[in-house]
Each structure stands twice: as C-alpha cells, then as structure tokens.
Write an enzyme that holds these catalytic residues in place. Structure first.
Site, mmCIF file in Angstrom:
data_model
loop_
_atom_site.group_PDB
_atom_site.id
_atom_site.type_symbol
_atom_site.label_atom_id
_atom_site.label_comp_id
_atom_site.label_asym_id
_atom_site.label_seq_id
_atom_site.Cartn_x
_atom_site.Cartn_y
_atom_site.Cartn_z
ATOM 1 N N ILE A 1 -3.715 12.523 1.347
ATOM 2 C CA ILE A 1 -2.690 11.474 1.271
ATOM 3 C C ILE A 1 -2.299 11.406 -0.214
ATOM 4 C CG2 ILE A 1 -4.518 9.715 1.077
ATOM 5 C CD1 ILE A 1 -2.694 7.655 2.260
ATOM 6 N N SER A 2 -0.981 11.362 -0.483
ATOM 7 C CA SER A 2 -0.502 11.324 -1.865
ATOM 8 C C SER A 2 -0.863 9.998 -2.522
ATOM 9 C CB SER A 2 1.021 11.459 -1.905
ATOM 10 O OG SER A 2 1.427 12.678 -1.352
ATOM 11 N N GLN A 3 -0.928 10.026 -3.876
ATOM 12 C CA GLN A 3 -1.200 8.784 -4.590
ATOM 13 C C GLN A 3 0.009 7.848 -4.449
ATOM 14 O OE1 GLN A 3 -0.777 11.814 -5.841
ATOM 15 N NE2 GLN A 3 -0.593 11.777 -8.062
#
Ligand code: SAH
Length: 207
Positions: A54-56
């Site tokens: 999951i992207s920041q």
C-alpha cells in the site's frame, strides 16, 4: 487528525480540500495488516500480502489530487490491492471501477470496503491492462502498479475533451531509466498532454 496536521505531514504539496478531507475520513489502519496498524500513517509503503504494498499517504494524496475528480465522476483504478485508494476515491464522491489481478487481495479489499459501508465501488478480478471497456469512458484512470509503457486501452478509455468539459486524466507510474516516474496524462482538445509528477517506487504491473 486535523487538516492542518495533514497539510504539514504532506509538506505543503497537497492542497485540494476534497482530497484532504477524504484522507482524514478513511480509516487507513483498516487497510494494513493488524500487526502494522500502529505504522499505518508512516511515510513509507507497507506490505499488504502477496508481495504487494500500500502506498504511503503522501503518494495516495498526490495521485488523487492529480486526478482532479469531483463528486459523480467515474474513475477506473488498476490494482485494487488493499482497497485504500478506492476508499479515498469513494470518499471523494467518485464512482469507482477497480480491477485487481490477485484474487486473494481483491477478496480482502472488497470485504473491508463493504464492512466500512463504501457504496459506488465496482469490482473486477483480472488483468487491468485491457481497462474496463464496457464502462468507458472514464473521467479518471489511476494505476497503482508500474509498467514499461502506457497501455493503449487506458488512453482509449479516457473521456474526450468536449466544449465545456475537461477531458479524462490518467495518473500512472511508468518505468524509465531504471527508476520510475509518476506521470499525469490529460486528454485536451489539442490532444494528449503529458507531465511528470516526480520519481516513485511501485510494484510491477503484471503482464
Ligand atoms: N491501490 C492499492 C495499491 C496496491 S499495489 C492500495 O491502495 O492498496 C498494486 C496492486 O496492483 C497489487 O495488488 C497488484 O496485485 C495489482 N496489479 C499488478 N498488476 C496488475 C494488473 N495487470 N491488473 C490488475 N492489477 C494488477
């Protein structure tokens, strides 16, 4: 978390109220493994199983802002993953069409999104390179996995620019020179307009 705290956390790089409010409202910790819930808001990607991430928060915010969406818009997402980006879009009032190639991730995301009560999200399991032709055109297309090229199906499924209406926007990471670049491609009356949003690090787009 307050709006000001979020703006500070994003280093002043994100200003769109709709996006900031959406990110404040979506319980991000629900989209990461329970053992990592404490780290959910840290400024780096987190594993979500199956070797995916999951992207920041900053990257999700930048990509959502670049899409320039408003309530009622239709957005195609390639790479459902945890479902977090889909939740942020749904919270913006967008109708989301999301495609995930790994069935286990697709199932998990759908379960969480349904539990949280997000409506207006449509799910498909399969290879997103072909887009979702039956539901085109889209006001926005967002890819959260990086390929070597821009699949022509995505360009073809962007809404054309019309007299009083902006054309569709495509936001995607693309492999370039051993790194990755986040690109924004807009459909304008003069044709496709491409710009760079900087370097990023995404998992690969499956062929
Ligand atoms: N948007 C996600 C990010 C997930 S990482 C989130 O908010 O959590 C990218 C996802 O893209 C992974 O789940 C991966 O399985 C998926 N993916 C990779 N190639 C794909 C393809 N060709 N079609 C659909 N999904 C793909």
């Amino acid at each position: 978390m307050g709006a000001d705290e979020l703006i500070r956390m994003f280093g002043g790089r994100v200003h769109d109220r709709l996006v900031l409010d959406a990110i404040r409202s979506v319980p991000r910790q629900r989209f990461v493994p329970a053992s990592l819930a404490q780290q959910a808001w840290e400024n780096h990607p987190l594993p979500i199983g199956q070797g995916q991430t999951i992207s920041q928060p900053l990257i999700v915010a930048l990509m959502t802002e670049a899409l320039q969406v408003g309530p009622g818009d239709r957005v195609l997402e390639i790479g459902t993953g945890s479902g977090y980006q889909a939740a942020v879009l749904a919270q913006c009032g967008v109708e989301v069409f999301t495609i995930e190639v790994r069935p286990e991730l697709a199932d998990g995301a759908r379960r969480v999104l349904e539990e949280l009560g997000y409506a207006g999200i449509h799910y498909r399991v399969g290879n997103g390179r072909a887009g979702w032709p039956e539901q085109a055109p889209f006001d926005g297309i967002i890819a959260t996995a990086a390929g070597d090229d821009v699949p022509s199906a995505w360009l073809a499924q962007l809404r054309p620019a019309a007299d009083q209406q902006a054309g569709g926007r495509l936001v995607l990471p693309v492999e370039s020179d051993g790194g990755q670049e986040l690109q924004l491609i807009r459909n304008t009356p003069e044709g496709l307009h491409r710009s760079s949003l900087g370097g990023v690090r995404f998992v690969p787009l499956v062929d």
